[in-house]
Write a protein that holds these residues in place. Structure first.
Motif, PDB file in Angstrom:
ATOM      1  N   GLU A 109      -8.302   6.059  -1.890  1.00 21.86           N
ATOM      2  CA  GLU A 109      -9.132   7.247  -1.655  1.00 21.86           C
ATOM      3  C   GLU A 109      -8.637   8.488  -2.395  1.00 21.86           C
ATOM      4  OE1 GLU A 109      -9.116   8.250   2.475  1.00 21.86           O
ATOM      5  OE2 GLU A 109     -10.549   9.894   2.263  1.00 21.86           O
ATOM      6  N   TYR A 155       0.837  -1.192   0.000  1.00 22.87           N
ATOM      7  CA  TYR A 155       0.000   0.000   0.000  1.00 22.87           C
ATOM      8  C   TYR A 155       0.880   1.253   0.000  1.00 22.87           C
ATOM      9  CZ  TYR A 155      -3.114  -3.491   2.159  1.00 22.87           C
ATOM     10  OH  TYR A 155      -3.828  -4.630   2.452  1.00 22.87           O
ATOM     11  N   GLN A 210      -1.196  -4.237   9.189  1.00 25.51           N
ATOM     12  CA  GLN A 210      -0.313  -3.640   8.193  1.00 25.51           C
ATOM     13  C   GLN A 210       0.977  -3.199   8.873  1.00 25.51           C
ATOM     14  OE1 GLN A 210      -2.011  -0.632   5.671  1.00 25.51           O
ATOM     15  NE2 GLN A 210      -3.863  -1.815   5.278  1.00 25.51           N
ATOM     16  N   GLN A 213     -14.573  12.694   6.024  1.00 22.82           N
ATOM     17  CA  GLN A 213     -13.769  11.932   6.952  1.00 22.82           C
ATOM     18  C   GLN A 213     -14.664  10.961   7.697  1.00 22.82           C
ATOM     19  OE1 GLN A 213     -10.966  14.504   8.728  1.00 22.82           O
ATOM     20  NE2 GLN A 213      -9.581  12.835   9.208  1.00 22.82           N
ATOM     21  N   TYR A 232      -3.086   2.430  15.867  1.00 25.47           N
ATOM     22  CA  TYR A 232      -1.675   2.456  15.525  1.00 25.47           C
ATOM     23  C   TYR A 232      -1.019   3.554  16.338  1.00 25.47           C
ATOM     24  CZ  TYR A 232      -2.112  -0.624  11.461  1.00 25.47           C
ATOM     25  OH  TYR A 232      -2.310  -1.700  10.642  1.00 25.47           O
ATOM     26  N   GLN A 267       0.433  11.080   4.477  1.00 22.32           N
ATOM     27  CA  GLN A 267       0.018  11.606   5.770  1.00 22.32           C
ATOM     28  C   GLN A 267       0.095  13.116   5.750  1.00 22.32           C
ATOM     29  OE1 GLN A 267       2.566  10.952   9.128  1.00 22.32           O
ATOM     30  NE2 GLN A 267       1.107  11.827  10.560  1.00 22.32           N
ATOM     31  N   LEU A 283      -5.183   6.433   1.855  1.00 21.40           N
ATOM     32  CA  LEU A 283      -4.698   5.448   0.907  1.00 21.40           C
ATOM     33  C   LEU A 283      -4.651   6.027  -0.503  1.00 21.40           C
ATOM     34  CD1 LEU A 283      -3.857   2.460   0.467  1.00 21.40           C
ATOM     35  CD2 LEU A 283      -6.280   1.973   0.056  1.00 21.40           C
ATOM     36  N   PHE A 341       4.268  -0.810   8.445  1.00 22.27           N
ATOM     37  CA  PHE A 341       4.617   0.408   7.718  1.00 22.27           C
ATOM     38  C   PHE A 341       6.122   0.605   7.605  1.00 22.27           C
ATOM     39  CE2 PHE A 341       0.674   2.749   7.009  1.00 22.27           C
ATOM     40  CZ  PHE A 341      -0.207   2.030   7.793  1.00 22.27           C
ATOM     41  N   GLY A 342       6.505   1.204   6.493  1.00 25.56           N
ATOM     42  CA  GLY A 342       7.882   1.630   6.312  1.00 25.56           C
ATOM     43  C   GLY A 342       8.151   2.923   7.058  1.00 25.56           C
ATOM     44  N   PRO A 343       9.388   3.436   6.991  1.00 25.67           N
ATOM     45  CA  PRO A 343       9.781   4.612   7.768  1.00 25.67           C
ATOM     46  C   PRO A 343       9.294   5.932   7.181  1.00 25.67           C
ATOM     47  CG  PRO A 343      11.623   3.844   6.490  1.00 25.67           C
ATOM     48  CD  PRO A 343      10.538   2.841   6.299  1.00 25.67           C
ATOM     49  N   GLY A 382      -4.167  16.937  10.008  1.00 26.84           N
ATOM     50  CA  GLY A 382      -5.622  17.039   9.989  1.00 26.84           C
ATOM     51  C   GLY A 382      -6.319  15.951   9.203  1.00 26.84           C
ATOM     52  N   HIS A 383      -5.535  15.107   8.514  1.00 26.71           N
ATOM     53  CA  HIS A 383      -6.138  14.059   7.684  1.00 26.71           C
ATOM     54  C   HIS A 383      -5.705  12.658   8.070  1.00 26.71           C
ATOM     55  CE1 HIS A 383      -8.086  16.619   4.677  1.00 26.71           C
ATOM     56  NE2 HIS A 383      -7.056  17.421   4.826  1.00 26.71           N
ATOM     57  N   GLY A 384      -4.722  12.526   8.896  1.00 23.13           N
ATOM     58  CA  GLY A 384      -4.237  11.189   9.187  1.00 23.13           C
ATOM     59  C   GLY A 384      -3.577  10.587   7.967  1.00 23.13           C
ATOM     60  N   LEU A 385      -3.739   9.285   7.783  1.00 20.84           N
ATOM     61  CA  LEU A 385      -3.191   8.602   6.612  1.00 20.84           C
ATOM     62  C   LEU A 385      -4.317   8.325   5.628  1.00 20.84           C
ATOM     63  CD1 LEU A 385      -1.504   7.340   9.285  1.00 20.84           C
ATOM     64  CD2 LEU A 385      -0.283   6.267   7.407  1.00 20.84           C
ATOM     65  N   ARG A 438      -9.572   3.263   6.617  1.00 19.05           N
ATOM     66  CA  ARG A 438      -9.684   4.700   6.847  1.00 19.05           C
ATOM     67  C   ARG A 438      -9.104   5.047   8.209  1.00 19.05           C
ATOM     68  NH1 ARG A 438     -12.726   7.442   2.833  1.00 19.05           N
ATOM     69  NH2 ARG A 438     -12.774   5.938   1.111  1.00 19.05           N
ATOM     70  N   PHE A 439      -8.306   6.103   8.207  1.00 11.65           N
ATOM     71  CA  PHE A 439      -7.628   6.537   9.432  1.00 11.65           C
ATOM     72  C   PHE A 439      -8.204   7.855   9.937  1.00 11.65           C
ATOM     73  CE2 PHE A 439      -3.847   3.825   9.936  1.00 11.65           C
ATOM     74  CZ  PHE A 439      -3.880   3.123   8.745  1.00 11.65           C
ATOM     75  N   GLY A 440      -8.169   8.010  11.250  1.00 10.79           N
ATOM     76  CA  GLY A 440      -8.443   9.301  11.841  1.00 10.79           C
ATOM     77  C   GLY A 440      -7.214  10.197  11.725  1.00 10.79           C
ATOM     78  N   ALA A 441      -7.394  11.455  12.127  1.00  7.30           N
ATOM     79  CA  ALA A 441      -6.315  12.434  11.989  1.00  7.30           C
ATOM     80  C   ALA A 441      -5.218  12.277  13.043  1.00  7.30           C
ATOM     81  CB  ALA A 441      -6.885  13.844  12.043  1.00  7.30           C
ATOM     82  N   PHE A 478       3.961   6.991   3.138  1.00  9.87           N
ATOM     83  CA  PHE A 478       4.271   5.733   3.805  1.00  9.87           C
ATOM     84  C   PHE A 478       3.861   4.555   2.927  1.00  9.87           C
ATOM     85  CE2 PHE A 478       5.720   7.026   7.890  1.00  9.87           C
ATOM     86  CZ  PHE A 478       5.078   8.225   8.156  1.00  9.87           C
ATOM     87  N   TYR A 500      -3.045   0.637  -3.911  1.00  5.75           N
ATOM     88  CA  TYR A 500      -2.558  -0.572  -3.292  1.00  5.75           C
ATOM     89  C   TYR A 500      -2.371  -1.661  -4.350  1.00  5.75           C
ATOM     90  CZ  TYR A 500      -7.348  -2.431  -3.481  1.00  5.75           C
ATOM     91  OH  TYR A 500      -8.573  -2.855  -3.897  1.00  5.75           O
ATOM     92  N   PHE A 507      -3.242   6.759  16.062  1.00  3.85           N
ATOM     93  CA  PHE A 507      -4.215   6.797  14.985  1.00  3.85           C
ATOM     94  C   PHE A 507      -5.240   5.691  15.175  1.00  3.85           C
ATOM     95  CE2 PHE A 507      -2.411   9.931  12.226  1.00  3.85           C
ATOM     96  CZ  PHE A 507      -1.043   9.848  12.371  1.00  3.85           C
ATOM     97  N   GLU A 567       9.204   7.928  12.239  1.00  7.78           N
ATOM     98  CA  GLU A 567       9.035   6.500  12.047  1.00  7.78           C
ATOM     99  C   GLU A 567       7.668   6.231  11.429  1.00  7.78           C
ATOM    100  OE1 GLU A 567      11.538   5.103  16.038  1.00  7.78           O
ATOM    101  OE2 GLU A 567       9.578   4.251  15.563  1.00  7.78           O
ATOM    102  N   GLY A 568       7.494   5.011  10.888  1.00 12.60           N
ATOM    103  CA  GLY A 568       6.178   4.637  10.401  1.00 12.60           C
ATOM    104  C   GLY A 568       5.282   4.211  11.548  1.00 12.60           C
ATOM    105  N   PRO A 569       3.972   4.242  11.328  1.00  9.84           N
ATOM    106  CA  PRO A 569       3.046   3.761  12.370  1.00  9.84           C
ATOM    107  C   PRO A 569       3.290   2.287  12.670  1.00  9.84           C
ATOM    108  CG  PRO A 569       1.875   4.977  10.662  1.00  9.84           C
ATOM    109  CD  PRO A 569       3.252   4.734  10.145  1.00  9.84           C
ATOM    110  N   TYR A 615       0.378   5.234   1.228  1.00 10.71           N
ATOM    111  CA  TYR A 615      -0.428   6.228   1.929  1.00 10.71           C
ATOM    112  C   TYR A 615       0.300   7.566   1.902  1.00 10.71           C
ATOM    113  CZ  TYR A 615      -3.079   2.465   4.300  1.00 10.71           C
ATOM    114  OH  TYR A 615      -3.882   1.387   4.596  1.00 10.71           O
TER     115      TYR A 615
END
Lengths: 114, 113
Positions: free
Chosen positions: A59, A33, A103, B2, B36, A37, A45, A105-107, A40-43, B102-105, A90, A48, B89, B42-44, A35
């Motif tokens: 999305e 995947y 999932q 969202q 997460y 970041q 997609l 995640f990478g760095p 205010g939006h998080g992650l 879907r992720f939150g902020a 990410f 994928y 998250f 770093e990544g989550p 993503y």
């Protein structure tokens, strides 16, 4: 830790230039995947992949394309970068579809488009 | 649009006390929920999850509660430790579209010594 690397880790580019980000895994996981970041939006997609040469949109896929020619590599391409694509990107992997599989995640790659 | 919301951008608690992070969702089709944790640069990393057939899942100091009627879930950390300071998250997915998580902020938790 899952074996996921992303390259480059940081990139600054100019509007209108093409950019390719690479995700490489050593876990032989089927799903990969991309993503982004943003505050205010998080992650969110972008795209994928569920196998070699099998990809689908997420999305926020507009302005991005992906390719997966090998199980271990998943490339994200911005054909003509715009300032709105400044973000942290990410890559993630999972053994199965995301619903019931964790999932990893990478760095991350920090991309700045000037 | 969202579909997963974390309305508190930040939370500060004292070491040893309980941290409660909240998450609301709007899509009634979501049937799997995850938390997460993310440290800077770093990544989550996956923390804990819960299926919609349960209302509670516990893993050591971390417990996730799910209230389906209210479309609300919460993460409890007891006792909180300074190493828990991170961005958390909330995420949700649905079986019918199980590759679209879907992720939150996010909520930035600070645990003070």
């Amino acid at each position: 830790d899952a074996g996921i690397t992303q390259s480059p880790r940081h990139k600054v580019t100019e509007t209108g230039t093409p950019v390719t980000l690479r995700c490489h895994q050593t876990e032989n996981h089927r799903y990969m995947y991309w993503y982004r970041q943003d505050p205010g939006h998080g992650l969110r997609l972008i795209h994928y992949s569920y196998g070699v040469k099998d990809t689908d949109k997420g999305e926020v896929s507009d302005g991005y394309s992906v390719s997966r020619s090998k199980t271990e590599d998943f490339l994200l391409t911005l054909e003509s970068a715009t300032s709105s694509q400044t973000s942290v990107y990410f890559c993630a992997i999972s053994e199965g579809g995301s619903s019931y599989n964790e999932q990893f995640f990478g760095p991350g790659t920090r991309l700045t488009v000037l | 649009d969202q579909q997963v919301k974390q309305n508190s951008p930040s939370l500060s608690v004292q070491e040893g006390r309980i941290s409660i992070l909240n998450c609301d969702y709007t899509n009634s089709m979501f049937d799997y929920f995850l938390w997460y944790k993310k440290y800077p640069a770093e990544g989550p990393t996956f923390l804990i999850s819960i299926s919609s057939i349960k209302d509670k899942n516990e893993d050591g100091r971390f417990t996730v509660f799910l209230n389906k009627s209210a479309k609300h879930l919460s993460l409890h950390i007891v006792p909180s430790q300074p190493g828990d300071s991170a961005v958390y998250f909330c995420a949700a997915s649905a079986l019918y579209n199980n590759n679209d998580m879907r992720f939150g902020a996010g909520t930035r938790l600070t645990v003070k010594p």
